[in-house]
Design a protein around this motif. Sequence first.
Motif, PDB file in Angstrom:
ATOM      1  N   MET A 141       6.728 -53.577  -9.963  1.00  0.00           N
ATOM      2  CA  MET A 141       5.430 -52.980 -10.274  1.00  0.00           C
ATOM      3  C   MET A 141       4.544 -52.985  -9.039  1.00  0.00           C
ATOM      4  O   MET A 141       4.829 -53.662  -8.039  1.00  0.00           O
ATOM      5  N   THR A 180       0.706 -46.616  -2.943  1.00  0.00           N
ATOM      6  CA  THR A 180       0.768 -45.665  -4.053  1.00  0.00           C
ATOM      7  C   THR A 180       1.353 -44.328  -3.613  1.00  0.00           C
ATOM      8  O   THR A 180       2.016 -43.642  -4.401  1.00  0.00           O
ATOM      9  N   TYR A 225       5.192 -45.052  -3.309  1.00  0.00           N
ATOM     10  CA  TYR A 225       5.850 -45.417  -4.576  1.00  0.00           C
ATOM     11  C   TYR A 225       5.099 -44.790  -5.752  1.00  0.00           C
ATOM     12  O   TYR A 225       4.552 -45.488  -6.615  1.00  0.00           O
ATOM     13  N   GLN A 271       6.042 -43.360  -8.446  1.00  0.00           N
ATOM     14  CA  GLN A 271       6.589 -43.563  -9.785  1.00  0.00           C
ATOM     15  C   GLN A 271       6.575 -45.017 -10.230  1.00  0.00           C
ATOM     16  O   GLN A 271       6.977 -45.328 -11.345  1.00  0.00           O
ATOM     17  N   GLU A 272       6.137 -45.894  -9.345  1.00  0.00           N
ATOM     18  CA  GLU A 272       6.168 -47.329  -9.668  1.00  0.00           C
ATOM     19  C   GLU A 272       5.189 -47.660 -10.797  1.00  0.00           C
ATOM     20  O   GLU A 272       4.077 -47.122 -10.855  1.00  0.00           O
ATOM     21  N   GLU A 273       5.625 -48.521 -11.737  1.00  0.00           N
ATOM     22  CA  GLU A 273       4.728 -48.983 -12.781  1.00  0.00           C
ATOM     23  C   GLU A 273       3.528 -49.687 -12.145  1.00  0.00           C
ATOM     24  O   GLU A 273       3.688 -50.465 -11.204  1.00  0.00           O
ATOM     25  N   LYS A 274       2.342 -49.411 -12.648  1.00  0.00           N
ATOM     26  CA  LYS A 274       1.121 -49.972 -12.064  1.00  0.00           C
ATOM     27  C   LYS A 274       0.462 -50.946 -13.046  1.00  0.00           C
ATOM     28  O   LYS A 274       0.361 -50.664 -14.236  1.00  0.00           O
ATOM     29  N   LEU A 275       0.012 -52.066 -12.497  1.00  0.00           N
ATOM     30  CA  LEU A 275      -0.791 -53.017 -13.250  1.00  0.00           C
ATOM     31  C   LEU A 275      -2.170 -53.019 -12.621  1.00  0.00           C
ATOM     32  O   LEU A 275      -2.342 -53.422 -11.466  1.00  0.00           O
TER      33      LEU A 275
END
Length: 446
Positions: free
Chosen positions: A1, A40, A43, A45-49
Amino acid sequence: MLIVNGKILTWEKPNRILDAYAVLIRDGIIVEVAPQADLTARYPQEEKLDAGGQYVMPGNICAHTHFYGAYSRGMAIPGSPAKDFPEILEKLWWPLDKSLDDEAVKYSALVCMIDAIKHGTTTLIDHHASPYAIDGSLDLVAEAARETGLRCSLCYEVTDRDGEDRSKAGIRENVRFIRRVEQEKNPLLAATFGIHASLTVSDATLERCRAEIPSGYGFHIHVAEHSVDEYDSLAKTGKRVVDRLHQFGILGDRSIIVHAVHVDAKEIAYLAETKTWVSHQPRSNMNNAVGLPAVESMMRAGIKVCMGNDGFSNAMWEEWKTAYLAHKLWNLDPRRMGGYDLVEMAVYNNQQLAQTQFGGVPVGVIAPGAWADLIFVDYKPFTPFTGGNAPWHILFGFNESMITTTMVAGKVLMRDRKILVLDEAAVMEEALRIAPQVWERYNQKF
């Protein structure tokens, strides 16, 4: 993430606070800390928190605790109040640990670990005792750690006070659990070899512990918490406690000495020479009225002094604040125990201790290659907040109610103050069901 929209307090050395940065995590490890726009873009497509503007910082580390003490909360102690620490042991802790069964061991660990998650403490080094439920007791505590997702190092307290058979059973439990840890290779689980204290173990038991401990592991033992420990050792052996432990090979760069309130200059020299870790617990020292150790002198001598809580709440910033104030009062000198000394203990030395416990991977720092054990803190400073003045913001501004999110190895355990890994209400209900049974057994043992 990707953790985005946070202000990152790294606890590197020197400490930094990074604005408009993000943290990339893969397989529980921090891979990269870089400007958010850069990460960002690379990446997408990376899941973001989303940290929502909060401070993102490493979770706290506790160098010494006792999960099994949970059922002492609110418990009435019969008779007149204990007049000193030896009476506290005899009236409270020794009858209580005899009152624990398997169920109580498991739930005392669970409620303490929930407390740790809520208070942002992600790594804990525990020292367990349950003399009427020894065999497999560390598995029960480890199961609680697995359910909660915390990083825990465990041991069993060897003592002669309940007879030779139980002393030997405690040694077997330590060895068995260490072998389990070696086989499982779980990065969240570690082990030490527990001993209660010099005053409750014979030379023969120390010999057995030294002979049985597997290679590469250290001991975890209370030392000179009260002067009775020193006088007992002198009467039995003609040696002070640390001298005696040194004779039996108990010290070393994998061993943790707890408290060390009443050690002398030669004992400090032995601890420094052997690179033994020392853990300081100021709330407990005050509660038991045993005095305070010469922490600053120990660190000056080269000892890595860490910070634990000795079974108090896992609100480690409260331990910081207590140390900051108590040493000033104890020494009648407001210059004592400065913020940087506190950070040296509670952050940097705790980091190094945790790293030795958990396979050499950095713990307690936001940097590439470190475990992603992180917390979000909803703190809104009204004065400049920098890496350099962070200790004083924590001492005078932070409190644990500001912690909204806790993660270990990239797994979110609490989000927006809601525990995600188990049913908190159900655990508390079951723990409350068990408590009267523990208290009834305690009154029978007292």
